[in-house]
Write an enzyme that holds these catalytic residues in place. Structure first.
Site, PDB file in Angstrom:
ATOM      1  N   HIS A 158       0.733  -1.281   0.217  1.00  0.00           N
ATOM      2  CA  HIS A 158       0.141  -0.058  -0.097  1.00  0.00           C
ATOM      3  C   HIS A 158       0.857   1.354   0.213  1.00  0.00           C
ATOM      4  O   HIS A 158       0.318   2.355  -0.317  1.00  0.00           O
ATOM      5  CB  HIS A 158      -0.922   0.043   1.250  1.00  0.00           C
ATOM      6  CG  HIS A 158      -1.957  -1.248   1.260  1.00  0.00           C
ATOM      7  ND1 HIS A 158      -3.130  -0.926   0.957  1.00  0.00           N
ATOM      8  CD2 HIS A 158      -1.988  -2.256   1.328  1.00  0.00           C
ATOM      9  CE1 HIS A 158      -3.998  -1.884   0.867  1.00  0.00           C
ATOM     10  NE2 HIS A 158      -3.274  -2.873   1.290  1.00  0.00           N
ATOM     11  N   ASP A 366       3.789   9.558  -1.117  1.00  0.00           N
ATOM     12  CA  ASP A 366       2.731   8.629  -0.635  1.00  0.00           C
ATOM     13  C   ASP A 366       2.413   7.657  -1.640  1.00  0.00           C
ATOM     14  O   ASP A 366       2.854   7.808  -3.204  1.00  0.00           O
ATOM     15  CB  ASP A 366       1.396   9.393  -0.525  1.00  0.00           C
ATOM     16  CG  ASP A 366       0.297   9.022   0.723  1.00  0.00           C
ATOM     17  OD1 ASP A 366       0.512   7.772   1.102  1.00  0.00           O
ATOM     18  OD2 ASP A 366      -0.095   9.978   1.056  1.00  0.00           O
TER      19      ASP A 366
END
Length: 474
Positions: A158, A366
């Site tokens: 993730h 991110d």
């Protein structure tokens, strides 16, 4: 249809009615588990005295078996707070200055993964499909292979994957790479992450690329590909539309008056660029005097990983910076920054996104950043807001209607805020219409299905899976 077995660090248990907790990932995985039947395993969140043997708590909810593992305080300190969040997390976010490698934490990380494997193996049936999630559990497939399991095992990361020069600073980087090579399919958020992973294989002759997303390393053929995670777009858009009846949303709207709202929503983490963002907002207000009293910046930042010292320090830093800026530029009837240091419910959040003229999503690094997608999904089609998005977020590869910025460039972010607030309606509509159809088509259910389809296809057409060996450094 094969059963699905999901393993993640934490397990979002359904409530008493059997409903999954709010959040696209939990809803999508629970839906897949309900359809196929299966097991969801992870840490219970409880810590027990080190002298006690970690147990396994089994709960049945419909067709899903939830298997919760208790961890000792030592396990939590070394596996979770230590190696996972003070080594792998900063490393994958390119923050070598914050990595604190300790051999005892590394040993705890592999020990807990071995514990998970020993609890999981007896629950596995021969044709089960296993899906492991995130950086906490990279070695799990290798542990299961050593125990003789030949099931299809997939892994989804993730967070970002770093380039070779960053990864190779980790003393046990080869053990980590060997662990990943034990999976049949590895999913990354972006093509850049796959490129970085391929570079790590090639740099030291660990493996080779076979084409069509296939790689070979340590005698095992596997697929590494891009599976960008998303949100439940339709449901979130509906929640935003319904939010106008929410009392808290109505109070917020009333308190704003005719001021424009800028919103930032982030878990408290140094990767999110929160201090840079506050400084950019201060620069905007200072250099645009006409905006004073006419705009409010709402930064929602729930606390995170309080047991890790860096996060305690950051909480204090962000609060002090917000206070300093408010003290310097506030007026008697206007406070420019509203800083909320707690979680906000999904429905309220959807309503706040909807009323915000600007969504400010500027992480320093991110994997994806679902806040960016939620902000777009929440907008009114007839009068949408503008998304300002860091080019270092995975979402920047998909949301081509956003204003992309370098979050390290305070002046550039300030200028983007000014541009967003003054953007004409037609331009805002055009940008939103570039993004919303994509999000409706590529939602979290499609992400889930595409990964599981890839795992099934690899099991049918890939070369025979061979158990990858395991470095005994753990």
């Amino acid at each position: 249809m094969s059963r699905l077995v999901v393993i993640s660090n934490r397990v979002p248990l359904p409530d008493k009615s059997g409903t999954a907790p709010a959040g696209g990932l939990a809803v999508a995985l629970q839906s897949a588990l309900e359809e196929r039947g299966g097991v969801w395993m992870g840490w219970s969140g409880k810590s027990i005295p080190s002298r006690e043997k970690p147990g396994l708590n089994i709960q049945e909810h419909g067709k899903i078996t939830y298997a919760l593992v208790d961890l000792s305080r030592k396990d939590v300190d070394e596996y979770y707070a230590g190696f996972a969040n003070r080594v792998l997390w900063p490393l994958c976010h390119y923050r070598l200055d914050l990595t604190e490698y300790a051999r005892k934490d590394m040993a705890g990380y592999f020990r807990v993964n071995r514990l998970f494997a020993h609890h999981l193996a007896p629950l596995i049936k021969p044709d089960d499909v296993i899906w492991v999630h995130d950086y906490h559990l990279i070695p799990l497939a290798s542990e299961l292979r050593q125990m003789g399991l030949k099931n299809r095992i997939g892994f989804f990361l993730h967070i970002p994957w770093p380039p070779a020069d960053v990864l190779f600073t980790l003393p046990v980087h080869e053990t980590i790479m060997r662990g990943l090579a034990s999976y049949d399919v590895i999913g990354f958020q972006t093509a850049h992450d796959v490129e970085n992973f391929a570079g790590c294989l090639k740099r030291e002759g660990i493996g080779r690329e076979l084409g069509d997303g296939l790689f070979e390393a340590y005698g095992h053929v596997f697929r590494a590909d891009v599976f960008p995670i998303s949100i439940d777009t339709g449901a979130f858009a509906q929640a935003a539309q319904n939010s106008q009846r929410n009392a808290m949303v109505q109070r917020m709207h009333k308190s704003l008056g005719d001021r424009d709202l800028i919103i930032g929503v982030d878990r408290l983490d140094y990767s999110k660029g929160i201090t840079n963002r506050i400084e950019a907002f201060e620069h905007f207000i200072t250099n645009n005097p006409a905006s004073q009293g006419k705009v409010t910046f709402l930064q929602i930042t729930p606390k995170s990983r309080s047991e890790v010292p860096e996060y305690e320090d950051m909480q204090r830093t962000v609060a002090e910076l917000a206070g300093r800026v408010n003290g310097a530029i506030s007026a008697v009837d206007w406070v420019p920054i509203r800083y909320v240091n707690r979680s906000i419910g999904r429905n309220v959040l959807a309503g706040l996104y909807r009323m915000a003229r600007v969504g400010l999503v500027t992480p320093l690094r991110d994997g994806m950043n679902l806040v960016a997608k939620e902000y777009v999904a929440a907008q009114r089609s007839e009068d949408p807001g503008v998304l300002i998005l860091s080019r270092f977020a995975g979402a920047a590869r998909e949301l081509d209607g956003a204003l992309l910025v370098n979050p390290y460039d305070i002046e550039a972010v300030s200028n983007a805020i000014a541009r967003a607030l003054s953007m004409p309606l037609e331009a805002r509509r055009e940008r939103w219409n570039q993004m919303m159809p994509h999000l409706l088509e590529h939602d979290v259910s499609r992400w889930c299905t595409s990964f599981l389809d890839a795992l099934a296809e690899h099991g049918e057409t890939g070369k025979p899976r061979q158990p990858a060996g395991s470095d005994q450094a753990a």
